[in-house]
Write an enzyme that holds these catalytic residues in place. Structure first.
Site, PDB file in Angstrom:
ATOM      1  CB  SER A 593      -1.016  -0.306   1.330  1.00 28.07           C
ATOM      2  OG  SER A 593      -2.104   0.748   1.310  1.00 28.07           O
ATOM      3  CG  ASP A 668      -7.072  -2.465  -4.066  1.00 27.29           C
ATOM      4  OD1 ASP A 668      -7.570  -2.052  -3.207  1.00 27.29           O
ATOM      5  OD2 ASP A 668      -5.853  -2.591  -3.288  1.00 27.29           O
ATOM      6  CG  HIS A 700      -5.773  -2.620  -0.279  1.00 31.38           C
ATOM      7  ND1 HIS A 700      -4.974  -2.248  -1.784  1.00 31.38           N
ATOM      8  CD2 HIS A 700      -4.933  -1.477   0.661  1.00 31.38           C
ATOM      9  CE1 HIS A 700      -3.713  -1.556  -1.029  1.00 31.38           C
ATOM     10  NE2 HIS A 700      -3.849  -1.180   0.562  1.00 31.38           N
TER      11      HIS A 700
END
Length: 723
Positions: A593, A668, A700
Site C-alpha cells: 500500500s 482492490d 487490498h
C-alpha cells in the site's frame, strides 16, 4: 572432566544444532501455526462490575458470550451459546442495550468494504432466554434506543426503526438509492478515511435520531471487473471521489419519534465540507457535530439545539497542515467535555466546560496521548494510554482531572492496553513486547498492581524459541542529515560480524503510522525471521512523517508525500550499507500500500542504493487515490500539481536499474489496480524489464484460500534470486 559430563556437553551441542536446523516455513506461517490466544470481543459491562468475552468452542463449532466477574475473574455464566439455537449460525459481534438485559447479535455477516457489512440480526432476552430475529432482511448497523424498546437500523440506504413492543417497522427516510442517496450510513470514502459506518445516533432518552445524509449523485463512479466463476465477468460499480473530484454533498438531519417529523439542520455557511463525527451530549436535546473543511485544516465543534435547530460553534481547531479527527470526545455529567488535540505540538487531553471554554489542559509534555479510556466521576480520575515511556512503547496512566497525581499503572516495557471495569476499580491489562507474547492480567486501578493472570501465551514463545531466531534489536538510526529515526534490526541467529550480509528493509511510512513498535509478532514478522534464517538481515526504519513523535515530525511531509520519507529510507540504507557486516551492493526494500508507493520510489530515486524492491498494492500516483486521505496531506491536484507529480513513481521509471516486482489484486476497491496498470505502461514505454503478478478478484488485502501462501512464496523466491 568426567565421561558423564562430556556426554552431557555433546548432548547439549547436538540439541543446539537440532534447534538451529529447525526452519520456519511459509506453510506454517499461513496455516496459523504461530497464532496466539486472545480475549475476543472483550467488553466491560456498564451497570455491573463484570465483563463479557466471545469464546469459540472448536470442538462443537459453537460460540458463546461468557460473563465474568472483574474482581474474581470467575465465570459467572454463559449468557448465550449458539449451539442451543440452530438458527444462530454464528456470533460475529454483539452489543447490549442500556440496561444490559438484551443483546443484539450479528450472525452470517457479509462484508461490503473494510468496515461495513450486512448481517442477520437477532435480539436475545437474557432473562427469558428468548432469541428473536426481528427482520428477515440482512441489515446494517442496528442499535438499541435508550429504553431498549426500539432498534434503529439501515437497509438499502434508508433508515428504519423497529418497535419491539408493537413489532412494527417504521421507515424514517424514503429516498435511499444505490450510488445516489445514503441515509445514516457512510459512503465509501468516509468509511475508509474517517473509519466509521454508522452515520446516525440516538439521543439520551431515545426520542430523537440524528443522521447524516449523503448525496453522491455527482460523485464519479469507479468500476471493477469481477471474474468469478461464470462465463462472463460481472462489474462492481460504486462512487469513489478521487483527489480534486466532487465529494458527496452531506447534510445533517434529526428525526423526532414523538412527532414523526424530520428537521434539516443548518450548520452555517460551509461550501465544501465534511461531517466526520456526530454524537449526542448527555442533554437529550443537544447534539454535538464536528464539521471539517475540505482542506481539513479547520474543524468546528457545533452544539445543535434539536428543538430549534440552532447551532453554536463551541470549539475551533486550526492547523497550518491538517487537523486529525478525534474519537475521544466524552461528555461528563455536567455536559463539560474531554477533548484531545495536538494544538501544542503533541496530542494531549483537554477539559472544556459545556460552553466550550477551556478549563484545563490535563496532560502536557513532549510525548503523545494515544488512547483515552474514560473518566471516573467518583474519584475525578482520568485514565489514558501514552508513549511517555518511549515512542515505540505504550503505557497505561491515570491522572486527576486537574492535571495532578499522574500515575503509571502499567509496569512492563512494551505495548500495554487496558479495559476498565465500570466502577474503575480494576482494569484488564493486555501486554506484549517484541520478546513477550500477549498476556492478559487483572490489575487494580489505584496503583496498577497486578492481581491475577488471566491468559498468557507461553506456548507461542516456546514454539518460536525452538527455531532459534534472533529477536528484534531496537535502536535509533541517525542519518547523515542528522535525523534520528526509530529502527529495529533482525540478524541471522548464527550472525558472524566478520561476514557480509544482504539487507532487506521493510517499512510502511504513511502519515502518522508506526512500524517500529515494541509489540509481539505479526504474520509478516515470521516471514522476516524466516528470511533471516536464510541469511538476510532485516531492517525497519520509521522516517519522518510517521507518528507518535510530535506534530512537527509527522506533518513535515505535508504537500510532499513521498519526498522526505523516501529521502529517509535512502539515507538510512546508506548508513546501514556502511556497517562492516553489510554487503552494500545487496540492499532491498519492500512495502504494501503506502509502503509499496515508498518501495517503488526508493528503487527509482535510490537506484544507486537499492538492488531490489517489491511493491504490493501500491499507490503510484496520488491523483488516483481518494479525496479525503489524499487532500488531507496534499491539498488538491489543482492546487499542488508538483507535489503530486514530482513524487509519483510513474514519472521516474527511466531511473530503474535494479530488480522490481509489482503486485496487485484486481478487486482492490481501496488502491485501485489502475495504479499498477499505469505503472506497468510507463515501465513498458521506458523499455524497462520488471516482474509483476496480478491476483484476480482479490481486494487490498490479497487473501483467501492459498493466496497468501502463494504470494509470499513468490516474493521469497524473488528475493532469493534477485537479492
Amino acid at each position: 572432566m568426567t565421561r558423564k559430563f562430556i556426554v552431557g556437553i555433546l548432548f547439549l551441542f547436538t540439541s543446539l544444532s537440532i534447534v538451529a536446523q529447525q526452519k520456519i516455513t511459509l506453510e506454517e506461517i499461513w496455516s496459523g501455526a504461530f497464532r496466539t490466544e486472545s480475549m475476543d470481543e472483550l467488553q466491560a459491562m456498564k451497570n455491573t462490575n463484570q465483563y463479557t468475552v466471545l469464546d469459540f468452542n472448536r470442538t462443537s463449532r459453537s460460540a458463546q458470550i461468557d460473563l465474568y466477574d472483574f474482581a474474581t475473574l470467575e465465570k459467572v455464566s454463559t449468557l448465550i451459546d449458539s449451539k442451543d439455537f440452530p438458527e444462530l449460525k454464528s456470533i460475529d459481534s454483539y452489543t447490549f442495550d442500556k440496561d444490559e438485559k438484551k443483546i443484539l447479535i450479528a450472525s452470517n455477516s457479509t462484508p461490503i468494504f473494510r468496515h461495513s457489512f450486512t448481517a442477520d440480526y437477532f435480539v436475545y432476552d437474557i432473562s427469558s432466554k428468548k432469541l428473536t430475529k426481528f427482520t428477515d432482511k440482512k441489515i446494517q448497523e442496528p442499535t438499541f434506543s435508550a429504553d431498549g424498546t426500539k432498534i434503529a437500523y439501515a437497509f438499502e440506504n434508508d433508515l428504519y426503526v423497529y418497535d419491539a413492543i408493537s413489532g412494527t417497522h417504521l421507515q424514517i427516510t424514503n429516498d435511499g438509492k444505490k450510488n445516489a442517496i445514503i441515509n445514516g450510513i457512510t459512503d465509501w470514502v468516509y468509511e475508509e478515511e474517517f473509519a466509521f459506518v454508522k452515520a446516525y445516533d440516538w439521543n439520551a432518552n431515545g426520542t430523537k435520531i440524528a443522521y447524516i445524509r449523503f448525496d453522491e449523485s455527482e460523485v464519479p463512479e469507479f468500476s471493477m471487473d469481477m471474474y468469478n466463476q461464470g462465463l462472463y465477468p460481472t462489474q462492481e460499480v460504486f462512487k469513489y471521489p478521487k483527489a480534486g473530484e466532487k465529494n458527496a454533498v452531506v447534510s445533517l438531519h434529526t428525526y423526532d419519534l414523538k412527532t414523526g417529523k424530520s428537521q434539516t439542520i443548518n450548520l452555517g455557511d460551509y461550501k465544501d465540507f465534511y461531517i466526520p463525527r456526530i454524537k449526542w451530549t448527555n442533554d437529550s436535546n443537544v447534539l454535538s457535530v464536528q464539521v471539517l473543511n475540505r482542506h481539513q485544516n479547520n474543524l468546528d465543534l457545533h452544539f445543535v439545539d434539536a428543538s430549534s435547530g440552532k447551532t453554536t460553534v463551541v470549539l475551533n481547531e486550526k492547523d497550518k497542515a491538517y487537523v486529525d479527527v478525534t474519537d475521544n470526545l466524552t461528555f461528563l455529567k455536567d455536559n463539560s467535555f474531554i477533548w484531545t488535540s495536538e494544538k501544542d505540538g503533541f496530542n494531549h487531553i483537554y477539559h472544556y466546560d459545556k460552553n466550550g471554554k477551556l478549563k484545563k489542559q490535563i496532560t502536557s509534555g513532549n510525548w503523545e496521548v494515544t488512547n483515552y479510556y474514560g473518566f471516573n466521576e467518583k474519584s475525578g480520575m482520568i485514565y489514558y494510554q501514552s508513549v511517555e515511556n518511549g515512542s515505540i512503547n505504550r503505557d497505561v496512566y491515570s491522572i486527576k482531572i486537574d492535571g495532578k497525581g499522574k500515575t503509571r499503572l502499567s509496569s512492563k516495557t512494551g505495548t500495554n492496553d487496558a479495559t476498565f471495569s465500570p466502577n474503575f476499580d480494576y482494569f484488564i491489562n493486555s501486554f506484549s513486547s517484541a520478546t513477550q507474547a500477549p498476556t492478559y492480567t487483572l490489575n487494580e486501578s489505584k496503583s496498577g498492581k497486578e492481581i491475577k493472570k488471566i491468559l498468557s501465551n507461553e506456548a507461542a514463545e516456546q514454539k518460536l524459541a525452538k527455531y532459534g531466531v534472533s529477536p528484534k534489536e531496537f535502536f535509533t538510526l541517525k542519518t547523515e542529515k542528522g535525523y534520528e529515526l526509530n529502527a529495529y534490526i533482525i540478524k541471522p541467529a548464527d550472525f558472524d560480524a566478520s561476514k557480509k550480509y544482504p539487507v532487506f528493509m521493510t517499512q510502511y511510512s504513511g502519515p502518522g503510522s508506526q512500524s517500529v513498535a515494541n509489540s509481539w509478532n505479526s504474520y509478516n514478522d515470521y516471514w522476516f525471521y524466516m528470511l533471516a534464517q536464510k541469511g538476510y538481515i532485516i531492517v525497519c526504519v520509521d522516517g519522518r512523517g510517521t507518528g507518535f513523535k510530535g506534530a512537527d515530525f509527522k506533518k513535515v511531509t505535508y504537500k510532499e508525500l513521498g519526498k522526505y520519507e523516501v529521502e529517509d529510507q535512502i539515507d538510512a540504507a546508506k548508513v546501514i550499507g556502511k556497517y562492516d557486516y553489510v554487503d552494500a551492493s545487496r540492499i532491498g526494500i519492500w512495502g504494501w500500500s503506502y509502503g509499496g508507493f515508498m518501495s517503488s520510489n526508493c528503487i527509482l530515486k535510490g537506484n544507486d542504493v537499492f538492488k531490489t524492491a517489491i511493491a504490493v498494492a501500491p499507490v503510484t500516483s496520488w491523483r488516483y487515490y481518494d479525496s479525503i486521505y489524499t487532500e488531507r496531506y496534499m491539498q488538491t491536484p489543482q492546487e499542488n500539481a508538483s507535489g503530486y507529480d514530482d513524487n509519483s513513481p510513474i514519472n521516474h521509471v527511466k531511473k530503474l536499474k535494479g530488480n522490481y516486482l509489482l503486485i496487485h489484486g484486481t478487486a482492490d476497491d481501496n488502491v485501485h489496480v489502475q495504479n499498477t496498470m499505469k505503472m506497468v505502461e510507463a515501465l513498458v514505454q521506458a523499455n524497462k524489464q520488471f516482474d509483476w503478478a496480478i491476483y484476480p478478484d482479490k481486494n487490498h488485502g490479497i487473501y483467501g484460500g492459498a493466496t497468501r501462501l502463494q504470494l509470499f512464496t513468490k516474493m521469497t523466491n524473488f528475493l532469493l534470486e534477485k537479492l
